[in-house]
Design a protein around this motif. Structure first.
Motif, mmCIF file in Angstrom:
data_model
loop_
_atom_site.group_PDB
_atom_site.id
_atom_site.type_symbol
_atom_site.label_atom_id
_atom_site.label_comp_id
_atom_site.label_asym_id
_atom_site.label_seq_id
_atom_site.Cartn_x
_atom_site.Cartn_y
_atom_site.Cartn_z
ATOM 1 N N LEU A 389 123.393 60.113 68.982
ATOM 2 C CA LEU A 389 123.562 59.987 67.538
ATOM 3 C C LEU A 389 122.324 60.419 66.766
ATOM 4 C CD1 LEU A 389 125.435 56.560 67.493
ATOM 5 C CD2 LEU A 389 126.426 58.843 67.237
ATOM 6 N N ASN A 390 121.287 60.805 67.481
ATOM 7 C CA ASN A 390 120.088 61.340 66.846
ATOM 8 C C ASN A 390 120.483 62.501 65.934
ATOM 9 O OD1 ASN A 390 117.754 63.122 66.514
ATOM 10 N ND2 ASN A 390 116.738 61.773 67.980
ATOM 11 N N PRO A 391 120.032 62.513 64.671
ATOM 12 C CA PRO A 391 120.423 63.601 63.758
ATOM 13 C C PRO A 391 120.136 64.996 64.311
ATOM 14 C CG PRO A 391 119.369 61.845 62.530
ATOM 15 C CD PRO A 391 119.219 61.494 63.976
ATOM 16 N N THR A 392 119.081 65.110 65.113
ATOM 17 C CA THR A 392 118.778 66.402 65.731
ATOM 18 C C THR A 392 119.909 66.833 66.659
ATOM 19 O OG1 THR A 392 116.394 66.055 65.613
ATOM 20 C CG2 THR A 392 117.175 67.634 67.233
ATOM 21 N N PHE A 393 120.378 65.897 67.494
ATOM 22 C CA PHE A 393 121.439 66.257 68.428
ATOM 23 C C PHE A 393 122.771 66.454 67.707
ATOM 24 C CE2 PHE A 393 124.764 65.256 71.614
ATOM 25 C CZ PHE A 393 124.538 66.343 72.446
ATOM 26 N N VAL A 394 123.013 65.717 66.626
ATOM 27 C CA VAL A 394 124.232 65.950 65.846
ATOM 28 C C VAL A 394 124.291 67.405 65.395
ATOM 29 C CG1 VAL A 394 125.513 65.319 63.763
ATOM 30 C CG2 VAL A 394 124.345 63.546 65.070
#
Length: 526
Positions: A389-394
């Motif tokens: 759920l890390n914004p980077t991975f999103v």
């Protein structure tokens, strides 16, 4: 055992582009992320096999017609195409259109129009990452993004061979399976929580009730992610309040049943465990109804998750809390909606299941009787959420989804040679082996009407930088929605080719409230 964690949070604002690139390279080595990307790969391969005997030409017209023909609810106002986002990648740049059905009796304002703006916000951040070189340019394609609650491509009742996958926020895993490709939903918007109407948001009003409503509603995803993760890390599971917590809207009858059972004493929780439960709210819960920001949920040892009308937006908040999640009504008979980040999640490893009200007491008793096990499950859930759920991975998932989608078809003719077919050619419909449905014949029987020009500039508007879009989306979402709105040809209407008086009035109200003037048409002929 209860020490707060001092290491920096992933996704914090001090992440550099080099750190981002490093995380991208390491994504394949991360177990939870690998599970998510592997599931996406299987979905894409499934579509590739489904269309193996069909033309690789992207048949957008026929896909839109089949959506209309197979919508689950044929009553008036169904949002099958209203507020669907048409996304184009061309020569490295993203542009979009928000589709409007001219014969929709509820009008575009009646079908969660703010969600379309939330999708544009996410895609604007993706375009910026491409522009600055942290992500590779996307291939050319045009995709349909469905921001609504329900998926669109039921696999048991409809043949989708040769047609385009629809990108949806969820799909059903049991009972009625769906083929929709999974995308991040509206609540992953980077700067605002946009879900309902364009005029009801507390952020557009100044009265006290609106401010109280806003205080209990999540923020943009990067801020919410960091706030919940900090709260989840602030105390070990054993140090949290010994309570079972739940808040939610009245979107499924099981919510009221579980709440009543806990409030009435029908379910007796173990000694020392209290129930912090409120009856289901109508719409978003307000502060007066006991709503608190998601980060405040994390102080409780036990968090109850209950089914809703579709996917559970709040489930991702629970994952980050480091609390023990108890999923209610998890018995296989209630439709379960899968989201893009679900692959890799397992019962007894990331949460515990209650199949019915009757076993809730036993499930909670067993869970809290072994604090070491409960702590391990809660920690597994938080670490899973911290990764996927890390914004980077999103953002990386968005890139992988759209890049993979683009490989399913040959986009050269559709995007570089103008409108590709006329009504006569469309009626032959050689791209799929299934005969035309009666509603699909309606799509193509008008004889006139231009096909959608996926290569031209009439249909799409470019996505601006996030710094330009964010303040407008927060303060003027209606105006921004109108900027991208395109009224579809009547052949794609859920109610047939002619808009009735009610539909025209609804569209007129939308136009007046978003600046007046004429509607922009998806095709020159309308």
């Amino acid at each position: 055992a209860g020490a707060a964690h001092n290491n920096p949070l992933p996704g914090d604002s001090n992440d550099s582009h080099s750190q981002w690139s490093m995380r991208r390279r390491l994504a394949a080595q991360d177990g939870p992320r690998s599970a998510v990307l592997d599931s996406l790969h299987r979905d894409l391969e499934g579509w590739r096999l489904l269309g193996a005997n069909s033309s690789r030409f992207p048949d957008m017209e026929s896909t839109l017609c089949r959506i209309v023909a197979n919508r689950p609810d044929r009553g008036k106002g169904n949002p099958t195409l209203s507020n669907t986002v048409l996304l184009r990648s061309l020569n490295g740049g993203l542009s979009a259109a928000v589709l409007i059905d001219p014969a929709d009796s509820a009008g575009p304002a009646g079908h969660w129009p703010a969600r379309a703006v939330a999708m544009l916000l996410q895609l604007s951040v993706l375009q910026e990452a491409i522009n600055v070189g942290t992500l590779d340019p996307l291939p050319d394609f045009v995709a349909l993004l469905n921001p609504h609650d329900m998926p669109r491509q039921a696999s048991r009742t409809t043949n989708w061979a040769g047609l385009l996958p629809i990108l949806s926020s969820s799909r059903r895993r049991r009972i009625l399976k769906h083929r929709d490709l999974l995308m991040p939903d509206y609540s992953f918007s980077p700067s605002a929580y946009l879900t309902s109407g364009l005029w009801q948001s507390g952020r557009n009003r100044t009265d006290n009730a609106s401010r109280r409503w806003e205080a209990a509603v999540p923020r943009g995803w990067p801020d919410e992610f960091r706030a919940i993760l900090r709260a989840g890390r602030s105390a070990a599971w054993r140090e949290k309040e010994r309570t079972l917590f739940w808040r939610g809207a009245r979107t499924h009858n099981m919510r009221g049943k579980y709440a009543h059972a806990l409030l009435s004493g029908q379910v007796h929780l173990p000694a020392g465990i209290k129930a912090d439960i409120q009856p289901p709210c109508v719409g978003h819960c307000s502060a007066e109804q006991g709503a608190v920001p998601p980060s405040s949920w994390c102080r409780h040892q036990l968090l109850l998750s209950l089914p809703g009308v579709s996917f559970a937006v709040g489930f991702k908040y629970l994952l980050l809390c480091g609390s023990l999640i108890v999923r209610g009504a998890a018995n296989g008979t209630v439709p379960e909606f899968e989201q893009w980040f679900h692959p890799g999640l397992r019962a007894q490893e990331h949460f515990v299941d209650s199949s019915s009200i009757g076993d809730l007491e036993a499930v909670v008793s067993e869970a809290v009787s072994d604090s070491t096990r409960a702590d391990a499950i809660a920690t597994n859930a938080r670490e899973f959420g911290e990764s996927v759920l890390n914004p980077t991975f999103v953002l990386l998932y968005w890139h992988a989804l759209l890049s993979g989608y683009a490989t399913l078809f040959d986009w050269r003719q559709a995007l570089h040679s103008g409108p590709w077919l006329d009504a006569t050619e469309a009626c032959r419909r050689r791209s799929t082996p299934q005969p035309l449905h009666r509603a699909e014949e309606l799509c193509f029987s008008c004889g006139g009407g231009s096909p959608l020009d996926l290569s031209g500039e009439t249909l799409f508007s470019p996505l601006p930088p996030p710094a330009e879009l964010r303040p407008l989306a927060a303060s003027q979402p209606a105006a921004w929605h109108r900027h991208y709105a395109r009224v579809l040809p009547r052949r794609f209407s859920v109610e047939g080719r002619e808009a009735d008086r009610e539909s025209r009035a609804a569209l007129g109200r939308y136009l007046r409230r978003t600046g007046g003037g004429e509607a922009r048409l998806a095709t020159p002929a309308g």
